[in-house]
Write a protein that holds these residues in place. Structure first.
Motif, mmCIF file in Angstrom:
data_model
loop_
_atom_site.group_PDB
_atom_site.id
_atom_site.type_symbol
_atom_site.label_atom_id
_atom_site.label_comp_id
_atom_site.label_asym_id
_atom_site.label_seq_id
_atom_site.Cartn_x
_atom_site.Cartn_y
_atom_site.Cartn_z
ATOM 1 N N ALA A 1 -26.486 -10.778 52.896
ATOM 2 C CA ALA A 1 -26.900 -9.617 52.115
ATOM 3 C C ALA A 1 -25.987 -9.439 50.910
ATOM 4 O O ALA A 1 -26.225 -10.019 49.863
ATOM 5 C CB ALA A 1 -26.903 -8.368 52.996
ATOM 6 N N GLU A 2 -24.942 -8.655 51.044
ATOM 7 C CA GLU A 2 -24.114 -8.335 49.883
ATOM 8 C C GLU A 2 -23.146 -9.443 49.480
ATOM 9 O O GLU A 2 -22.873 -9.602 48.300
ATOM 10 C CB GLU A 2 -23.364 -7.033 50.137
ATOM 11 N N GLN B 1 -31.078 -7.263 43.033
ATOM 12 C CA GLN B 1 -29.969 -6.329 42.843
ATOM 13 C C GLN B 1 -28.802 -7.013 42.138
ATOM 14 O O GLN B 1 -28.196 -6.446 41.230
ATOM 15 C CB GLN B 1 -29.520 -5.789 44.196
ATOM 16 N N ALA B 2 -28.482 -8.233 42.512
ATOM 17 C CA ALA B 2 -27.364 -8.947 41.905
ATOM 18 C C ALA B 2 -27.629 -9.256 40.436
ATOM 19 O O ALA B 2 -26.744 -9.116 39.594
ATOM 20 C CB ALA B 2 -27.092 -10.246 42.670
#
Length: 99
Positions: free
Chosen positions: A60-61, A3-4
């Motif tokens: 995670a984020e 995702q990153a």
């Protein structure tokens, strides 16, 4: 990390002049697939975070925050242009080179 890296180099919400989303489904919106990702290794570093009741840190984020700046720095180091808007696409690099 998938995702990153997608946020850094390929995922972009585009809009037409009326403000409507151009990509309304995933047919034309590029998301990385497993075979497009580089090999990655996750290394967990055990630490204690005193501000959390169980002493843990985010996995995670929060770790996503560094990928886009790292890609931008790599592009700058490689060709001397500063791309300050994500995603950092080949087209943006090409236009910034002003060849």
């Amino acid at each position: 990390m998938t995702q990153a890296l997608g946020y850094a180099v390929c995922e972009e919400m585009r809009y037409d002049r009326a403000g409507n989303s151009i990509e309304r489904d995933f047919r034309n919106y590029h998301l990385f697939r497993a075979h497009e990702m580089p090999d990655m290794e996750t290394i967990f570093v055990e630490t204690f975070e005193p501000s959390h009741p169980f002493g843990v840190k985010a996995v995670a984020e929060i770790p996503m925050d560094g990928v886009a700046p790292a890609v931008a720095n790599a592009v700058f180091d490689a060709c001397g242009v500063n791309i300050d808007a994500n995603p950092i696409t080949p087209e943006k690099v090409w236009k910034s080179l002003k060849l």
